[in-house]
Design a protein around this motif. Structure first.
Motif, short mmCIF file in Angstrom:
data_model
loop_
_atom_site.label_atom_id
_atom_site.label_comp_id
_atom_site.label_asym_id
_atom_site.label_seq_id
_atom_site.Cartn_x
_atom_site.Cartn_y
_atom_site.Cartn_z
N GLU A 12 -13.60 -42.09 130.41
CA GLU A 12 -14.72 -41.45 131.11
C GLU A 12 -15.55 -40.63 130.14
O GLU A 12 -15.90 -39.47 130.39
CB GLU A 12 -14.18 -40.57 132.24
N LEU A 13 -15.91 -41.23 128.99
CA LEU A 13 -16.59 -40.49 127.93
C LEU A 13 -18.00 -40.06 128.32
O LEU A 13 -18.45 -38.98 127.92
CB LEU A 13 -16.64 -41.33 126.65
N GLU A 14 -18.71 -40.92 129.02
CA GLU A 14 -20.11 -40.67 129.38
C GLU A 14 -20.94 -40.46 128.10
O GLU A 14 -20.43 -40.58 126.98
CB GLU A 14 -20.23 -39.46 130.32
N ASP A 15 -22.20 -40.15 128.27
CA ASP A 15 -23.08 -39.96 127.11
C ASP A 15 -22.61 -38.81 126.23
O ASP A 15 -22.58 -38.92 125.00
CB ASP A 15 -24.52 -39.68 127.58
N ASP A 16 -22.25 -37.70 126.86
CA ASP A 16 -21.87 -36.52 126.07
C ASP A 16 -20.67 -36.80 125.18
O ASP A 16 -20.63 -36.40 124.02
CB ASP A 16 -21.55 -35.34 127.01
N GLY A 17 -19.67 -37.51 125.72
CA GLY A 17 -18.50 -37.84 124.92
C GLY A 17 -18.82 -38.77 123.78
O GLY A 17 -18.32 -38.61 122.66
N ALA A 18 -19.67 -39.77 124.04
CA ALA A 18 -20.05 -40.72 122.99
C ALA A 18 -20.85 -40.04 121.89
O ALA A 18 -20.65 -40.32 120.70
CB ALA A 18 -20.86 -41.86 123.61
N VAL A 19 -21.74 -39.15 122.27
CA VAL A 19 -22.54 -38.43 121.27
C VAL A 19 -21.64 -37.54 120.41
O VAL A 19 -21.82 -37.44 119.18
CB VAL A 19 -23.65 -37.60 121.96
N GLN A 20 -20.65 -36.88 121.04
CA GLN A 20 -19.71 -36.07 120.27
C GLN A 20 -18.86 -36.92 119.34
O GLN A 20 -18.48 -36.48 118.25
CB GLN A 20 -18.79 -35.30 121.22
N LEU A 21 -18.55 -38.14 119.78
CA LEU A 21 -17.70 -39.03 119.00
C LEU A 21 -18.42 -39.57 117.76
O LEU A 21 -17.78 -39.80 116.72
CB LEU A 21 -17.26 -40.20 119.89
N ALA A 22 -19.71 -39.78 117.86
CA ALA A 22 -20.48 -40.48 116.82
C ALA A 22 -20.30 -39.90 115.42
O ALA A 22 -20.07 -40.66 114.47
CB ALA A 22 -21.95 -40.51 117.21
N PRO A 23 -20.40 -38.57 115.20
CA PRO A 23 -20.24 -38.07 113.84
C PRO A 23 -18.89 -38.41 113.21
O PRO A 23 -18.80 -38.68 112.01
CB PRO A 23 -20.41 -36.55 114.01
N ALA A 24 -17.83 -38.43 114.02
CA ALA A 24 -16.50 -38.76 113.49
C ALA A 24 -16.46 -40.22 113.05
O ALA A 24 -15.77 -40.56 112.07
CB ALA A 24 -15.44 -38.50 114.55
N LEU A 25 -17.20 -41.09 113.74
CA LEU A 25 -17.19 -42.51 113.40
C LEU A 25 -17.77 -42.75 112.00
O LEU A 25 -17.41 -43.73 111.34
CB LEU A 25 -17.98 -43.31 114.43
N GLN A 26 -18.63 -41.86 111.58
CA GLN A 26 -19.22 -42.02 110.25
C GLN A 26 -18.20 -41.86 109.13
O GLN A 26 -18.43 -42.29 108.00
CB GLN A 26 -20.37 -41.02 110.07
N HIS A 27 -17.05 -41.26 109.44
CA HIS A 27 -15.99 -41.09 108.45
C HIS A 27 -15.10 -42.33 108.37
O HIS A 27 -14.31 -42.47 107.42
CB HIS A 27 -15.12 -39.88 108.79
N LEU A 28 -15.22 -43.23 109.35
CA LEU A 28 -14.32 -44.38 109.44
C LEU A 28 -14.96 -45.59 108.76
O LEU A 28 -15.33 -46.58 109.39
CB LEU A 28 -14.00 -44.69 110.90
N LYS A 29 -15.06 -45.54 107.47
CA LYS A 29 -15.80 -46.55 106.73
C LYS A 29 -15.11 -47.91 106.70
O LYS A 29 -15.74 -48.92 106.40
CB LYS A 29 -16.07 -46.06 105.30
N GLN A 30 -13.82 -47.97 107.02
CA GLN A 30 -13.10 -49.25 107.05
C GLN A 30 -12.98 -49.82 108.47
O GLN A 30 -12.34 -50.84 108.68
CB GLN A 30 -11.71 -49.08 106.45
N LEU A 31 -13.63 -49.17 109.44
CA LEU A 31 -13.51 -49.59 110.83
C LEU A 31 -14.08 -51.00 111.02
O LEU A 31 -15.18 -51.31 110.59
CB LEU A 31 -14.27 -48.62 111.74
N GLN A 32 -13.28 -51.85 111.68
CA GLN A 32 -13.69 -53.23 111.94
C GLN A 32 -13.86 -53.50 113.43
O GLN A 32 -14.69 -54.33 113.81
CB GLN A 32 -12.65 -54.20 111.37
N HIS A 33 -13.09 -52.83 114.27
CA HIS A 33 -13.13 -53.08 115.72
C HIS A 33 -13.24 -51.76 116.47
O HIS A 33 -12.42 -50.86 116.27
CB HIS A 33 -11.87 -53.82 116.17
N LEU A 34 -14.24 -51.66 117.33
CA LEU A 34 -14.43 -50.46 118.16
C LEU A 34 -14.72 -50.90 119.58
O LEU A 34 -15.64 -51.67 119.83
CB LEU A 34 -15.59 -49.60 117.63
N SER A 35 -13.92 -50.39 120.51
CA SER A 35 -14.14 -50.70 121.93
C SER A 35 -14.41 -49.42 122.70
O SER A 35 -13.60 -48.49 122.68
CB SER A 35 -12.94 -51.42 122.54
#
Length: 513
Positions: A401-424
């Protein structure tokens, strides 16, 4: 032979083999390759023998025999299936056999019942002089007591070298008494071997089946890998496992899946874990384990600091398991895969686990927290942990139940995951603002991105186009999964200036990369 028993005469079978050989030759030609007559004839004989064995096996029921025409149709269907496989494999019958180095005998493949004669033929490498076989895979071949006797003699002959036995799915279609006797015969013969791995998965074991395998379970002192997946491991069956597997000091992998163990069964399995200081890979998924059982498992897993993989997914627990799991995870410095999907952790449980992972800093490559009712309130702790997971390749936060606010908060952390191949992030009530923040973050940072799943959210048509444009600019459009279940929210405000500014900045970064 009774009047009801189905059979074909020798003449009928010989004629069938001739016709099959002709079919193999003709069908192969139509596919653009030729098969020599001798090869086609040998393949036809093998195919007919398998189909006949299957038909004879299926002709019997618990009350007698099936009608002749039904068994004949089953025979024809199996023939057709096997012939097509031969044509596909250009004349080969896909028979399992011995590996080139003489160490592995693998019979897995087409599911079929064995007779004493076909068992002798298939297991012939076990009876060779001076065999060096270390691994035997019997999976998908169904054994009765007579066939089991053949396997038992073979196991005894290679006992000096045998270390790995796969007996998954070896009693399919057998009456209970016959199946239990087959298991007892084969596992008794394993006592002389020094096994490191035993797989009993996909057999309808239950407590009776577990106890039929008692000789192998209690007699092996050096087992490192053990599996009971999809075996009907009820409470009593789990208790039987705990009773029989006393020598677990060397155990490194224990897999249970799709059982009905419940809390009491998990408490029994926890007894094994408490005696397994070298446990590396534990799985007890889809086993109806509640919070009490999961807490018992977590506490017992603290006896090992070697965990590399842990899967407790799809169990009816709740956030109460968070502290116990967190305490255990703090001591796991080598964890590479963690699956806690569908365990109803909620924000409270996620926060405890995220804090533990941040403190332990294991080299996680796979993290699955789907179906856990995570809201924006649970994201700060998770993003803090994610920033240190630089080796992460797969992250599943779907159906939360992330909604927009959760996704926006998550985004900066994703920038650290440079080897990420799969995101759901499927089915998270995410609109354009959140979806764009996530897309821009990974498009700019994840060079190896293979899959981005955003289906089942509330992204506007314009938002979908912007996501596609961003991924195209970054050369990652092929990573975008289907959006056929996306339901745009007409009330969504897409004129938010702050969102537009963020979009512009990150799209610029993506173009530069």
């Amino acid at each position: 032979m009774t009047e009801q028993e189905w059979s074909l005469s020798d003449a009928q079978r010989v004629e069938t083999v001739k016709r099959i050989a002709t079919s193999i030759t003709n069908l192969s030609f139509s596919q653009g390759h030729s098969v020599a007559e001798t090869v086609a004839a040998d393949a036809a004989a093998t195919v007919e023998k398998k189909a006949y064995t299957v038909a004879k096996f299926e002709s019997k029921t618990t009350t007698g025999y099936r009608p002749h025409n039904e068994t004949l149709k089953a025979y024809a269907r199996k023939l057709s299936e096997l012939v097509l496989n031969v044509v596909k494999e250009k004349g080969q019958t896909q028979q399992g056999g011995i590996s080139s180095d003489g160490k592995v005998l693998d019979l897995s493949g087409d599911r079929e019942p064995l007779t004493k004669d076909t068992a002798e033929e298939a297991l012939a490498p076990l009876f060779a002089s001076n065999p060096a076989i270390t691994t035997v895979r019997l999976s998908t071949k169904s054994f009765d007591a007579e066939c089991a006797e053949v396997a038992a003699r073979g196991f005894s002959n290679v006992a000096a070298s045998l270390t790995d036995v796969d007996m998954s799915d070896v009693i399919a279609g057998r009456p209970e008494a016959q199946a239990l006797e087959a298991l007892r015969i084969m596992t008794c013969s394993l006592q002389a071997a020094q096994l490191r791995a035993l797989n009993l998965s996909d057999n309808a074991l239950g407590e009776k089946g577990i106890r039929a395998c008692a000789a192998a379970l209690s007699g092996q002192t050096g087992l490192q890998r053990l599996a009971f997946q999809n075996v009907g491991c009820s409470i009593r069956a789990c208790q039987a496992v705990a009773e029989l597997v006393q020598h677990s000091q060397e155990l490194r992998r224990l897999h249970l899946f799709n059982n009905m163990s419940g809390d009491e069964g998990a408490v029994a399995i926890a007894q094994i874990l408490s005696r397994s200081p070298q446990m590396e890979d534990f799985k007890m998924a889809s086993s109806r384990v509640g919070s009490e059982g999961c807490i018992a498992l977590a506490q017992s897993l603290q006896h090992s600091s070697c965990l590399t993989r842990l899967d407790l997914s799809d169990n009816p627990t709740d956030s109460e398991i968070g502290p116990a799991l967190a305490e255990m995870l703090r001591g796991q410095k080598q964890l590479v895969a963690l699956n806690l999907a569908d365990t109803s952790l909620e924000d409270q449980g996620i926060e405890a686990i995220a804090e533990a992972l941040a403190a332990a800093a294991p080299p996680l490559q796979e993290l699955n927290l789907a179906l856990n009712s995570i809201s924006p309130a649970g994201i700060p702790a998770l993003t803090h942990a994610l920033q240190g997971m630089t080796a992460l390749r797969s992250l599943d936060l779907g159906e939360n139940e992330l909604e927009d606010d959760g996704a926006v908060q998550l985004a900066p952390a994703l920038q650290h995951l440079k080897q990420l191949q799969h995101l759901s992030l499927i089915t998270n009530q995410i609109g354009t603002r959140g979806a764009m923040a996530v897309t821009q973050a990974i498009a700019a940072s994840c060079s190896d991105l293979k899959e981005l799943l955003l289906n089942g959210n509330q992204i506007s048509e314009e938002g979908v186009q912007r996501i596609q444009n961003t991924l195209k600019a970054a050369g990652k459009i092929d990573a975008l999964g289907p959006l056929d279940e996306n339901e745009p929210d007409d009330a969504e405000d897409e004129g938010d200036e702050e969102t537009d500014d963020l979009t512009e900045q990150l799209e610029k970064s993506a173009r530069i990369l």
